[in-house]
Design a protein around this motif. Sequence first.
Motif, PDB file in Angstrom:
ATOM      1  N   HIS A 403       0.812  -1.214   0.000  1.00 50.99           N
ATOM      2  CA  HIS A 403       0.000   0.000   0.000  1.00 50.99           C
ATOM      3  C   HIS A 403       0.851   1.274   0.000  1.00 50.99           C
ATOM      4  O   HIS A 403       0.345   2.354  -0.318  1.00 50.99           O
ATOM      5  CB  HIS A 403      -0.949   0.012   1.197  1.00 50.99           C
ATOM      6  N   ALA A 404       2.128   1.125   0.340  1.00 52.74           N
ATOM      7  CA  ALA A 404       3.012   2.291   0.268  1.00 52.74           C
ATOM      8  C   ALA A 404       3.166   2.758  -1.171  1.00 52.74           C
ATOM      9  O   ALA A 404       3.439   3.923  -1.435  1.00 52.74           O
ATOM     10  CB  ALA A 404       4.375   1.944   0.864  1.00 52.74           C
ATOM     11  N   LYS A 405       2.979   1.854  -2.110  1.00 54.31           N
ATOM     12  CA  LYS A 405       3.124   2.188  -3.526  1.00 54.31           C
ATOM     13  C   LYS A 405       1.830   2.704  -4.138  1.00 54.31           C
ATOM     14  O   LYS A 405       1.790   3.080  -5.312  1.00 54.31           O
ATOM     15  CB  LYS A 405       3.597   0.945  -4.297  1.00 54.31           C
ATOM     16  N   HIS A 406       0.742   2.711  -3.348  1.00 50.04           N
ATOM     17  CA  HIS A 406      -0.567   3.030  -3.901  1.00 50.04           C
ATOM     18  C   HIS A 406      -1.016   4.457  -3.648  1.00 50.04           C
ATOM     19  O   HIS A 406      -2.122   4.812  -4.018  1.00 50.04           O
ATOM     20  CB  HIS A 406      -1.612   2.064  -3.328  1.00 50.04           C
ATOM     21  N   VAL A 407      -0.187   5.267  -2.998  1.00 49.29           N
ATOM     22  CA  VAL A 407      -0.563   6.660  -2.805  1.00 49.29           C
ATOM     23  C   VAL A 407      -0.147   7.453  -4.055  1.00 49.29           C
ATOM     24  O   VAL A 407       0.997   7.397  -4.503  1.00 49.29           O
ATOM     25  CB  VAL A 407       0.072   7.259  -1.531  1.00 49.29           C
ATOM     26  N   ASP A 408      -1.117   8.143  -4.635  1.00 52.52           N
ATOM     27  CA  ASP A 408      -0.871   8.868  -5.877  1.00 52.52           C
ATOM     28  C   ASP A 408      -1.415  10.286  -5.732  1.00 52.52           C
ATOM     29  O   ASP A 408      -2.527  10.480  -5.225  1.00 52.52           O
ATOM     30  CB  ASP A 408      -1.556   8.155  -7.047  1.00 52.52           C
ATOM     31  N   VAL A 409      -0.639  11.275  -6.164  1.00 46.96           N
ATOM     32  CA  VAL A 409      -1.029  12.677  -6.040  1.00 46.96           C
ATOM     33  C   VAL A 409      -1.120  13.289  -7.444  1.00 46.96           C
ATOM     34  O   VAL A 409      -0.123  13.312  -8.175  1.00 46.96           O
ATOM     35  CB  VAL A 409      -0.023  13.464  -5.176  1.00 46.96           C
ATOM     36  N   LYS A 410      -2.318  13.774  -7.795  1.00 46.88           N
ATOM     37  CA  LYS A 410      -2.531  14.389  -9.118  1.00 46.88           C
ATOM     38  C   LYS A 410      -2.581  15.910  -8.967  1.00 46.88           C
ATOM     39  O   LYS A 410      -3.322  16.435  -8.135  1.00 46.88           O
ATOM     40  CB  LYS A 410      -3.828  13.863  -9.726  1.00 46.88           C
ATOM     41  N   ARG A 411      -1.811  16.612  -9.801  1.00 48.79           N
ATOM     42  CA  ARG A 411      -1.696  18.074  -9.716  1.00 48.79           C
ATOM     43  C   ARG A 411      -2.526  18.741 -10.812  1.00 48.79           C
ATOM     44  O   ARG A 411      -2.550  18.284 -11.958  1.00 48.79           O
ATOM     45  CB  ARG A 411      -0.232  18.468  -9.871  1.00 48.79           C
ATOM     46  N   SER A 431       3.923   5.152   3.278  1.00 47.11           N
ATOM     47  CA  SER A 431       3.722   5.877   2.019  1.00 47.11           C
ATOM     48  C   SER A 431       4.107   7.349   2.091  1.00 47.11           C
ATOM     49  O   SER A 431       3.996   8.070   1.094  1.00 47.11           O
ATOM     50  CB  SER A 431       2.256   5.768   1.591  1.00 47.11           C
ATOM     51  N   VAL A 432       4.564   7.827   3.270  1.00 44.93           N
ATOM     52  CA  VAL A 432       4.799   9.266   3.419  1.00 44.93           C
ATOM     53  C   VAL A 432       5.935   9.764   2.520  1.00 44.93           C
ATOM     54  O   VAL A 432       5.867  10.882   1.979  1.00 44.93           O
ATOM     55  CB  VAL A 432       5.077   9.628   4.894  1.00 44.93           C
ATOM     56  N   SER A 433       6.978   8.955   2.343  1.00 45.26           N
ATOM     57  CA  SER A 433       8.095   9.397   1.497  1.00 45.26           C
ATOM     58  C   SER A 433       7.632   9.605   0.067  1.00 45.26           C
ATOM     59  O   SER A 433       7.950  10.628  -0.571  1.00 45.26           O
ATOM     60  CB  SER A 433       9.229   8.370   1.551  1.00 45.26           C
ATOM     61  N   ASN A 434       6.901   8.637  -0.464  1.00 43.93           N
ATOM     62  CA  ASN A 434       6.374   8.746  -1.819  1.00 43.93           C
ATOM     63  C   ASN A 434       5.408   9.926  -1.938  1.00 43.93           C
ATOM     64  O   ASN A 434       5.362  10.619  -2.959  1.00 43.93           O
ATOM     65  CB  ASN A 434       5.686   7.441  -2.212  1.00 43.93           C
ATOM     66  N   PHE A 435       4.640  10.182  -0.889  1.00 40.88           N
ATOM     67  CA  PHE A 435       3.682  11.284  -0.858  1.00 40.88           C
ATOM     68  C   PHE A 435       4.393  12.634  -0.989  1.00 40.88           C
ATOM     69  O   PHE A 435       4.037  13.487  -1.818  1.00 40.88           O
ATOM     70  CB  PHE A 435       2.889  11.204   0.445  1.00 40.88           C
ATOM     71  N   LEU A 436       5.417  12.847  -0.184  1.00 39.61           N
ATOM     72  CA  LEU A 436       6.120  14.132  -0.184  1.00 39.61           C
ATOM     73  C   LEU A 436       6.859  14.392  -1.492  1.00 39.61           C
ATOM     74  O   LEU A 436       7.013  15.547  -1.918  1.00 39.61           O
ATOM     75  CB  LEU A 436       7.108  14.174   0.985  1.00 39.61           C
ATOM     76  N   GLU A 437       7.332  13.327  -2.141  1.00 40.22           N
ATOM     77  CA  GLU A 437       8.099  13.492  -3.375  1.00 40.22           C
ATOM     78  C   GLU A 437       7.252  13.997  -4.542  1.00 40.22           C
ATOM     79  O   GLU A 437       7.796  14.478  -5.538  1.00 40.22           O
ATOM     80  CB  GLU A 437       8.748  12.154  -3.756  1.00 40.22           C
ATOM     81  N   GLN A 438       5.924  13.914  -4.430  1.00 42.06           N
ATOM     82  CA  GLN A 438       5.063  14.247  -5.561  1.00 42.06           C
ATOM     83  C   GLN A 438       4.579  15.703  -5.564  1.00 42.06           C
ATOM     84  O   GLN A 438       3.761  16.087  -6.400  1.00 42.06           O
ATOM     85  CB  GLN A 438       3.856  13.296  -5.582  1.00 42.06           C
ATOM     86  N   PHE A 439       5.098  16.523  -4.653  1.00 42.00           N
ATOM     87  CA  PHE A 439       4.714  17.945  -4.608  1.00 42.00           C
ATOM     88  C   PHE A 439       5.819  18.806  -5.236  1.00 42.00           C
ATOM     89  O   PHE A 439       7.014  18.653  -4.921  1.00 42.00           O
ATOM     90  CB  PHE A 439       4.458  18.390  -3.164  1.00 42.00           C
ATOM     91  N   ASP A 440       5.419  19.716  -6.144  1.00 37.23           N
ATOM     92  CA  ASP A 440       6.352  20.628  -6.815  1.00 37.23           C
ATOM     93  C   ASP A 440       6.218  22.013  -6.163  1.00 37.23           C
ATOM     94  O   ASP A 440       5.571  22.923  -6.701  1.00 37.23           O
ATOM     95  CB  ASP A 440       6.011  20.695  -8.305  1.00 37.23           C
ATOM     96  N   ILE A 441       6.818  22.175  -5.001  1.00 42.08           N
ATOM     97  CA  ILE A 441       6.622  23.369  -4.177  1.00 42.08           C
ATOM     98  C   ILE A 441       7.104  24.630  -4.879  1.00 42.08           C
ATOM     99  O   ILE A 441       6.437  25.680  -4.847  1.00 42.08           O
ATOM    100  CB  ILE A 441       7.339  23.189  -2.817  1.00 42.08           C
ATOM    101  N   ASP A 442       8.231  24.556  -5.554  1.00 37.93           N
ATOM    102  CA  ASP A 442       8.805  25.747  -6.183  1.00 37.93           C
ATOM    103  C   ASP A 442       7.911  26.298  -7.297  1.00 37.93           C
ATOM    104  O   ASP A 442       7.820  27.520  -7.484  1.00 37.93           O
ATOM    105  CB  ASP A 442      10.189  25.422  -6.747  1.00 37.93           C
ATOM    106  N   ASN A 443       7.251  25.404  -8.043  1.00 43.40           N
ATOM    107  CA  ASN A 443       6.473  25.841  -9.191  1.00 43.40           C
ATOM    108  C   ASN A 443       4.983  25.996  -8.908  1.00 43.40           C
ATOM    109  O   ASN A 443       4.201  26.286  -9.822  1.00 43.40           O
ATOM    110  CB  ASN A 443       6.679  24.870 -10.363  1.00 43.40           C
ATOM    111  N   ASP A 444       4.569  25.738  -7.683  1.00 47.91           N
ATOM    112  CA  ASP A 444       3.153  25.889  -7.334  1.00 47.91           C
ATOM    113  C   ASP A 444       2.794  27.363  -7.157  1.00 47.91           C
ATOM    114  O   ASP A 444       3.666  28.213  -6.921  1.00 47.91           O
ATOM    115  CB  ASP A 444       2.842  25.122  -6.041  1.00 47.91           C
ATOM    116  N   SER A 445       1.489  27.644  -7.240  1.00 48.40           N
ATOM    117  CA  SER A 445       1.002  29.003  -6.994  1.00 48.40           C
ATOM    118  C   SER A 445       1.114  29.327  -5.502  1.00 48.40           C
ATOM    119  O   SER A 445       1.461  28.456  -4.691  1.00 48.40           O
ATOM    120  CB  SER A 445      -0.448  29.131  -7.459  1.00 48.40           C
ATOM    121  N   ASP A 446       0.804  30.601  -5.175  1.00 43.53           N
ATOM    122  CA  ASP A 446       0.908  30.995  -3.760  1.00 43.53           C
ATOM    123  C   ASP A 446      -0.196  30.376  -2.898  1.00 43.53           C
ATOM    124  O   ASP A 446      -0.090  30.361  -1.673  1.00 43.53           O
ATOM    125  CB  ASP A 446       0.832  32.521  -3.644  1.00 43.53           C
ATOM    126  N   ASP A 447      -1.237  29.878  -3.527  1.00 44.52           N
ATOM    127  CA  ASP A 447      -2.348  29.250  -2.788  1.00 44.52           C
ATOM    128  C   ASP A 447      -2.452  27.783  -3.226  1.00 44.52           C
ATOM    129  O   ASP A 447      -2.689  27.496  -4.403  1.00 44.52           O
ATOM    130  CB  ASP A 447      -3.655  29.980  -3.087  1.00 44.52           C
TER     131      ASP A 447
END
Length: 518
Positions: A403-411, A431-447
């Motif tokens: 289930h660690a491989k089943h967390v998916d984040v769609k942007r 699954s937390v490591s995989n979760f955090l890797e899927q966020f593009d903080i630098d290119n996201d909007s301010d909100d």
Amino acid sequence: MFEIKANKVGNLKNDVLSGLTVALALVPEAVAFAFVAGVEPLVGLYAAFMVGLITSIFGGRPGMISGATGAMAVVMVSLVALHGVQYLFACVVLTGILQILAGIFKLGKFIRLVPHPVMLGFVNGLAIVIFLAQLGQFKVANEEGIFVWMQGNQLFTMVGLIVLTMGIIHFLPKLTRAVPSSLVAIIVVTVLAQSLDLDARTVVDYVRDMTNDPAASIAGGLPQFAIPQVPFNLETLKIIFPFALVLAAIGLIESLLTLTLIDEITGTRGRGNKECVAQGVSNTVNGFFGGMGGCAMIGQSMINVNSGGRGRASGITAAVGLLCFILFASSLIEQIPLAALVGVMFIVVIGTFEWSSFRIMRKVPKADAFVIVLVSGVTVATDLAVAVVVGVIVSALVFAWEHAKHVDVKRSVNNHGSTVYDVNGPLFFGSVSNFLEQFDIDNDSDDVIVEFRNSRVADHSAIEAIDTLAERYIAKGKTMHLVHLNAECKKLLEKAGDLVEINVIEDPDYHVATDKLA
């Protein structure tokens, strides 16, 4: 799961006859386990009587048989060797108190967490253990008191009577089910051995070999009340508590797994927490009446079920019958050939082993097949409690890994220009490591909005991951919102304070399992 064809409807006649069959099979088992624990045969026989009677009356699983068991006896032997039998009685009292507390605090429900592959490994391992235990009946004591394998006519007679016993048990139900085939087999083989004066080892031969006493017998009186003769101080508690804790755990695990097994065979449902309390009361009473304690016995329970025992009367009859043997009929019971009882147990082995597990090995996930084999092997090599704990841990780790491989984040970006992350799958320690890797903080909007409608925040590691994510966005001068979190997560997130914003209005309610399962 289990292919035993058992009648699900019980009656008093079947219960009584089945109980008598079980009582006969209890005698050599109780003596053997007493020998393993390093105590007198009557200590094991009294335990089988008291545990069996109390759990049959007050327990949560009608039709299940309890008594002195090998799994608990192997733990007791070192305590008896180091401190004596009185410390054992005190330990059994404490064991019972711990088991009662387990029932009061409704810990019996956790047996429902045991995965199906662990149950398969449990029944297969127990079947192998029961089979191996019967091989000891093929040994006799020589002149030096050393046990050696049977040879010659004695061996052939033993094998022949076992085959006859098994044949009667198998074929008699095809002619009539008026009486338990196991009881008929024991009576027929006993009469045959006595009338033909066959060279067949009997129950009394076994008792005398075990005790190395040519005058030994299973005869005795009623159990007598006595407070264990030990100092009632902290030092005694330090000695007996570790043993009591292990015995309580082993007893409850074996009892609750046997309860689950009988549930599946009979198509009914037992009450785990009630069984915990009954097992505890029986062990507490044992300690004050000179018994070695015990728990549910899968072998005798299977004999009872296969013989038609369904109600509480079957267990009560087995316990009272055993006491009657001790008080009034020891001379008759001692003449029963061991071959008859071994034959009954071999039928139990055949019925207990889950033969279909061979067929499904290639059809189930490799991890489940591994768990089945692992639990079976550990049960044989060590004991049931260790095997179940190992099986549950391995199953849990496999589950976490998958289930660690089943967390998916769609942007995506919504109409307001906010960056939206839609989380799918459970968020937990794996699954937390995989979760955090899927966020593009630098290119996201301010909100930034993180949507948990299709996810479940499961543990503290997940909360820490969300906290870490919030800190990263704050460090970049951005705002993060969390929406559609469940009620349990909101409580856990209180520590995040102003770091997060939760949409309370649209959040759904989630409900978790309660003690009603037990």
